[in-house]
Design an enzyme around this catalytic site. Structure first.
Site, PDB file in Angstrom:
ATOM      1  N   GLY A 161       0.838  -1.207   0.000  1.00  0.00           N
ATOM      2  CA  GLY A 161       0.000   0.000   0.000  1.00  0.00           C
ATOM      3  C   GLY A 161       0.868   1.250   0.000  1.00  0.00           C
ATOM      4  O   GLY A 161       2.067   1.191  -0.308  1.00  0.00           O
ATOM      5  N   ARG A 162       0.252   2.359   0.365  1.00  0.00           N
ATOM      6  CA  ARG A 162       0.978   3.639   0.344  1.00  0.00           C
ATOM      7  C   ARG A 162       2.217   3.616   1.241  1.00  0.00           C
ATOM      8  O   ARG A 162       3.292   4.055   0.855  1.00  0.00           O
ATOM      9  CB  ARG A 162       0.081   4.771   0.848  1.00  0.00           C
ATOM     10  CG  ARG A 162      -1.122   5.099   0.013  1.00  0.00           C
ATOM     11  CD  ARG A 162      -1.871   6.221   0.740  1.00  0.00           C
ATOM     12  NE  ARG A 162      -3.043   6.668   0.036  1.00  0.00           N
ATOM     13  CZ  ARG A 162      -4.250   6.116   0.157  1.00  0.00           C
ATOM     14  NH1 ARG A 162      -4.429   5.067   0.938  1.00  0.00           N
ATOM     15  NH2 ARG A 162      -5.273   6.623  -0.503  1.00  0.00           N
ATOM     16  N   ILE A 163       2.022   3.114   2.479  1.00  0.00           N
ATOM     17  CA  ILE A 163       3.143   3.157   3.435  1.00  0.00           C
ATOM     18  C   ILE A 163       4.231   2.173   3.008  1.00  0.00           C
ATOM     19  O   ILE A 163       5.427   2.494   3.039  1.00  0.00           O
ATOM     20  CB  ILE A 163       2.648   2.879   4.872  1.00  0.00           C
ATOM     21  CG1 ILE A 163       1.649   3.970   5.298  1.00  0.00           C
ATOM     22  CG2 ILE A 163       3.819   2.831   5.854  1.00  0.00           C
ATOM     23  CD1 ILE A 163       0.940   3.714   6.625  1.00  0.00           C
ATOM     24  N   THR A 237       5.241  -2.022  11.769  1.00  0.00           N
ATOM     25  CA  THR A 237       4.614  -0.736  12.110  1.00  0.00           C
ATOM     26  C   THR A 237       3.135  -0.764  11.736  1.00  0.00           C
ATOM     27  O   THR A 237       2.505   0.276  11.636  1.00  0.00           O
ATOM     28  CB  THR A 237       5.302   0.437  11.368  1.00  0.00           C
ATOM     29  OG1 THR A 237       5.343   0.113   9.965  1.00  0.00           O
ATOM     30  CG2 THR A 237       6.691   0.700  11.867  1.00  0.00           C
ATOM     31  N   ARG A 239       0.046  -3.458  12.661  1.00  0.00           N
ATOM     32  CA  ARG A 239      -0.773  -3.725  13.847  1.00  0.00           C
ATOM     33  C   ARG A 239      -0.183  -4.937  14.561  1.00  0.00           C
ATOM     34  O   ARG A 239       0.252  -5.898  13.915  1.00  0.00           O
ATOM     35  CB  ARG A 239      -2.225  -4.027  13.471  1.00  0.00           C
ATOM     36  CG  ARG A 239      -3.056  -2.812  13.082  1.00  0.00           C
ATOM     37  CD  ARG A 239      -3.333  -1.890  14.278  1.00  0.00           C
ATOM     38  NE  ARG A 239      -4.185  -0.766  13.923  1.00  0.00           N
ATOM     39  CZ  ARG A 239      -3.744   0.431  13.512  1.00  0.00           C
ATOM     40  NH1 ARG A 239      -2.449   0.680  13.430  1.00  0.00           N
ATOM     41  NH2 ARG A 239      -4.608   1.391  13.228  1.00  0.00           N
ATOM     42  N   GLU A 268      -1.768  -3.048  23.629  1.00  0.00           N
ATOM     43  CA  GLU A 268      -1.132  -1.736  23.764  1.00  0.00           C
ATOM     44  C   GLU A 268      -1.879  -0.994  24.866  1.00  0.00           C
ATOM     45  O   GLU A 268      -3.102  -0.945  24.804  1.00  0.00           O
ATOM     46  CB  GLU A 268      -1.212  -0.951  22.453  1.00  0.00           C
ATOM     47  CG  GLU A 268      -0.348  -1.555  21.366  1.00  0.00           C
ATOM     48  CD  GLU A 268      -0.411  -0.788  20.057  1.00  0.00           C
ATOM     49  OE1 GLU A 268      -1.073   0.270  20.016  1.00  0.00           O
ATOM     50  OE2 GLU A 268       0.178  -1.258  19.078  1.00  0.00           O
ATOM     51  N   HIS A 287       3.870   2.683  19.620  1.00  0.00           N
ATOM     52  CA  HIS A 287       2.901   3.061  18.577  1.00  0.00           C
ATOM     53  C   HIS A 287       2.992   4.570  18.260  1.00  0.00           C
ATOM     54  O   HIS A 287       2.047   5.323  18.479  1.00  0.00           O
ATOM     55  CB  HIS A 287       1.468   2.675  18.961  1.00  0.00           C
ATOM     56  CG  HIS A 287       0.571   2.523  17.761  1.00  0.00           C
ATOM     57  ND1 HIS A 287      -0.494   1.655  17.723  1.00  0.00           N
ATOM     58  CD2 HIS A 287       0.586   3.145  16.552  1.00  0.00           C
ATOM     59  CE1 HIS A 287      -1.107   1.743  16.543  1.00  0.00           C
ATOM     60  NE2 HIS A 287      -0.461   2.654  15.818  1.00  0.00           N
TER      61      HIS A 287
HETATM   62  C1  DGY Z   1      -3.103   4.477  11.990  1.00  0.00           C
HETATM   63  O1  DGY Z   1      -3.494   5.573  11.549  1.00  0.00           O
HETATM   64  O2  DGY Z   1      -3.707   3.434  11.762  1.00  0.00           O
HETATM   65  C2  DGY Z   1      -1.849   4.475  12.766  1.00  0.00           C
HETATM   66  O3  DGY Z   1      -1.596   3.263  13.370  1.00  0.00           O
HETATM   67  C3  DGY Z   1      -1.851   5.600  13.788  1.00  0.00           C
HETATM   68  O4  DGY Z   1      -0.530   5.868  14.053  1.00  0.00           O
END
Ligand code: DGY
Length: 329
Positions: A161-163, A237, A239, A268, A287
């Site tokens: 995806g984007r990230i 990064t 979930r 968390e 997070h």
């Molecule tokens: C999200 O936007 O889903 C991120 O985990 C928040 O940092």
């Protein structure tokens, strides 16, 4: 847009970063903001949401059928996050409740954090800092705190995806060949598409960017870690729920993989005595992927825009369940 929203009542589950987002919301609606730094307990959330038309929630709030039944006037839930695994979307859709999220505005910031974790883990920054503060920093030693090289190492992106794409671009900037896997190849993705098993077998750094859902829950378990190189680093990064944490701890203890760096865990916050934290070569941060002032303000503004559009009967920029919106038209 604001004529309908002006009569609306909304509950915001935490103080929003910056002044512009909350001012925009207050200009259009009657706004109630949860006063605590911690998430509202579930009964307080239901009580404050009762009678509201819309909710602006954080990823810490579980929004499910039971909650929505307790506040049947709610028509829109704007989640201030790109992830929406805290929301039972089918339950919302069934009840005609529109859900919105905030993609796009946190891409680079989250990618920065993923890459910071990659570098910090590769070069053992946390151990080095602990040595400085703990008084175990001895004279320069050619064999002390040796890390892993990044340039030339293969970066595997799970979830294009984007990230994921933004992390891949960073990897290329650092001279890393990039592999990626996902449901299908993505046009112009900066890397080579391979099946997941091949990615796990060939990557030196595996960075996860999939949403948490029933297909991805626990996808990184014993089998996945066993496929990875013994020298590999695992970075998450996305979930915490995509990882079987007991399996990760086993993999780190047994040397099945070399290291892991996590921004997300289950639960968390992770209690300091959680068994995961006893595993070696593990870096965990709380997070903070999207945690810059500018990004959090953009997320808040986008959530407000989604809420106002939904309340006004307009199609928001980022509907998670456009069916709910279509059905209400
Ligand atoms: C999200 O936007 O889903 C991120 O985990 C928040 O940092």
């Amino acid at each position: 847009m604001t004529s309908t929203a002006a009569r609306s009542r909304v509950f915001v589950t935490r103080a929003l970063p910056g002044s512009a987002p909350i001012e925009a919301l207050r200009a259009a609606c009657a706004v109630d903001v949860w006063e605590g730094d911690e998430p509202p307990p579930r009964d307080a959330l239901a009580a404050r949401a009762a009678g509201c038309d819309g909710l602006l929630t954080m990823l810490t709030e579980r929004v499910d059928g039971a909650l929505l039944d307790a506040c049947p006037t709610v028509r829109v839930v704007a989640n201030m996050a790109v992830g929406f695994d805290n929301i039972d979307v089918p339950a919302a859709t069934e009840r005609g409740v529109l859900v919105t999220n905030t993609p796009g505005v946190l891409t680079e910031t989250t990618a920065d954090l993923a890459f910071a974790l990659l570098l910090a883990s590769a070069r053992r920054l946390a151990e080095g800092e602990a040595a400085v503060r703990g008084g175990t920093w001895g004279p320069w030693n050619p064999s002390w705190l040796l890390g892993r090289e990044v340039a030339g190492a293969t970066l595997g992106i799970v979830g294009p995806g984007r990230i994921g794409a933004a992390v891949a671009r960073r990897g290329q900037g650092f001279g890393m060949p990039v592999l990626y896997s996902g449901r299908r190849a993505v046009e112009d993705f900066p890397g080579a598409f391979v099946p997941l098993d091949a990615l796990l077998e060939r990557s030196d750094f595996v960075s996860v960017h999939v949403p948490l859902n029933e297909d991805t829950a626990g996808m990184f378990g014993d089998e996945a870690f066993a496929r990875m190189k013994r020298t590999a680093t695992f970075i998450n990064t996305a979930r915490g729920g995509v990882v079987d944490q007991a399996a990760l701890a086993r993999a780190l203890r047994a040397g099945t993989i070399a290291a892991a760096a996590l921004d997300v865990t289950t639960p968390e916050p992770l209690p300091p005595d959680d068994p995961l934290l006893g595993a070696p070569h593990l870096l965990v941060v709380p997070h903070v992927g999207s945690a810059t002032g500018q990004t959090r303000e953009r997320m808040a503004s986008l959530a407000v825009a989604g809420l106002l559009a939904g309340l006004a009967g307009e199609r928001p920029q980022h509907p998670v369940n456009p069916d709910a919106w279509e059905r209400r038209r």
